[in-house]
Design a protein around this motif. Structure first.
Motif, PDB file in Angstrom:
ATOM      1  N   ALA A   1      41.580  48.980  49.861  1.00  0.00           N
ATOM      2  CA  ALA A   1      42.559  49.814  48.859  1.00  0.00           C
ATOM      3  C   ALA A   1      42.744  48.408  47.796  1.00  0.00           C
ATOM      4  N   GLY A   2      43.220  47.121  48.271  1.00  0.00           N
ATOM      5  CA  GLY A   2      43.399  46.040  47.565  1.00  0.00           C
ATOM      6  C   GLY A   2      42.215  45.587  46.739  1.00  0.00           C
ATOM      7  N   VAL A   3      40.999  45.665  47.532  1.00  0.00           N
ATOM      8  CA  VAL A   3      39.736  45.261  46.769  1.00  0.00           C
ATOM      9  C   VAL A   3      39.401  46.110  45.519  1.00  0.00           C
ATOM     10  N   VAL A   4      39.765  47.577  45.627  1.00  0.00           N
ATOM     11  CA  VAL A   4      39.501  48.448  44.626  1.00  0.00           C
ATOM     12  C   VAL A   4      40.288  48.195  43.627  1.00  0.00           C
ATOM     13  N   VAL A   5      41.506  47.881  43.798  1.00  0.00           N
ATOM     14  CA  VAL A   5      42.706  47.702  42.851  1.00  0.00           C
ATOM     15  C   VAL A   5      41.949  46.350  41.980  1.00  0.00           C
ATOM     16  N   SER A   6      41.711  45.257  42.619  1.00  0.00           N
ATOM     17  CA  SER A   6      41.359  44.227  42.038  1.00  0.00           C
ATOM     18  C   SER A   6      40.074  44.280  41.299  1.00  0.00           C
ATOM     19  N   ALA A   7      38.963  45.067  41.809  1.00  0.00           N
ATOM     20  CA  ALA A   7      37.882  45.328  41.154  1.00  0.00           C
ATOM     21  C   ALA A   7      37.876  45.881  39.911  1.00  0.00           C
TER      22      ALA A   7
END
Length: 306
Positions: A171-177
């Motif tokens: 979820a964190g990677v999606v938000v950052s991406a």
């Protein structure tokens, strides 16, 4: 040298508090289990989300990450081969492979990166690789191996999406991406909860040391000694060889990858072992021995390559 000693001193102090808590019984008979579940299901997913939601994902494509990935696969693969030949079982072999290759990039890697390498972000490639690739694969294997009724194929394929340790960083990677800024009323409570993760893991580990025998002498002697040898010696040597011969790294970049690869096995591996009720002694003893041995290893590496 100050960074190495500071990082280890902080960890040792918190583990020592956990040991005293277990010795005096302040949290009752289930204190370790409660702390483990808190870290696994709530605090660690929150911590990984908050870290990766603000991370620079460009580090994923660095040569440092490739060295980390290849050295991790090499030493973990060696343990898996021994596990298959020795009939150690899926769960035990998985935990042992993690103890051989999964470094303490968070609560120890970050202070060492600051004090020894001069930049906390240098540990980011290792952190990203471990939480986005290694953990989901290993936890999926443990999930599938622990299920009595494995159910239909589609349900088994969705196993990683039901594991909080995998869902949090993804979820964190999606938000950052996608470049979304999480509102403060959402991020701050998650940050506060995430701050519980490291102390909870270290305290639970300290409690587990109560009444334990000397490491490397019990029935888990062979897998423990193998995982410690691979973690403390094998992984740094493989990382150095790859960095020099394959990627042509030298100077500071070479020091970065060798130092991070020489970090000891992460304490949260004991959380995984406890959560799935498999190879807890192997995880506990491997973490303890690799942590002890990593002190002289890091000092020598810093002296030779620094």
């Amino acid at each position: 040298m100050e960074g190495v000693l500071t990082g280890f001193a902080v960890i040792a102090a918190v583990i020592g508090v956990g040991y005293l808590i277990g010795l005096r019984g302040y949290l009752g008979d289930n204190g370790q289990e409660v702390l483990t579940k808190l870290a696994f299901h709530v605090a660690t997913p929150a911590l990984l989300f908050t870290i990766l939601a603000k991370a620079d994902l460009s580090v994923v494509f660095s040569s440092r990450l490739l060295v980390t990935a290849m050295s991790t696969a090499a030493v973990a693969g060696v343990f898996v081969v021994f596990g298959i030949l020795g009939h150690w079982g899926v769960g035990r072999t998985t935990i042992g492979a993690l103890c051989s290759s999964y470094v303490n990039s968070g609560n120890l890697g970050i202070p060492i990166a600051v004090y020894v390498l001069g930049d906390a972000s240098l540990v980011a490639p290792v952190l990203l690789f471990q939480v986005l690739v290694v953990s989901p694969i290993a936890l999926t294997v443990l999930d599938l191996a622990s299920q009595v009724d494995k159910g239909p194929l589609w349900r088994r394929l969705l196993t990683p999406l039901r594991n909080p340790i995998a869902v949090g960083p993804l979820a964190g990677v999606v938000v950052s991406a996608i470049g979304v800024k999480v509102p403060a009323p959402v991020m701050e409570p998650l940050t506060l909860i995430g701050n519980i993760s490291v102390p909870a893991v270290l305290l639970a580990y300290g409690i587990s040391l109560r009444g334990s025998t000397s490491p490397g002498r019990g029935h888990e002697r062979r897998p423990v000694l193998l995982s410690v040898a691979l973690k403390s010696v094998g992984q740094p040597v493989v990382a150095w060889a790859l960095a020099v011969s394959v990627f042509g790294l030298h100077g500071a970049p070479l020091l970065d990858v060798v130092v991070t690869s020489a970090l000891p096995a992460a304490q949260n591996l004991f959380t995984y072992a406890s959560r799935y009720g498999v190879a807890e002694t192997l995880a506990r003893e491997s973490i303890l021995l690799s942590t002890i041995l990593s002190v002289p290893a890091l000092v020598v590496i810093a002296a030779l390559l620094g």
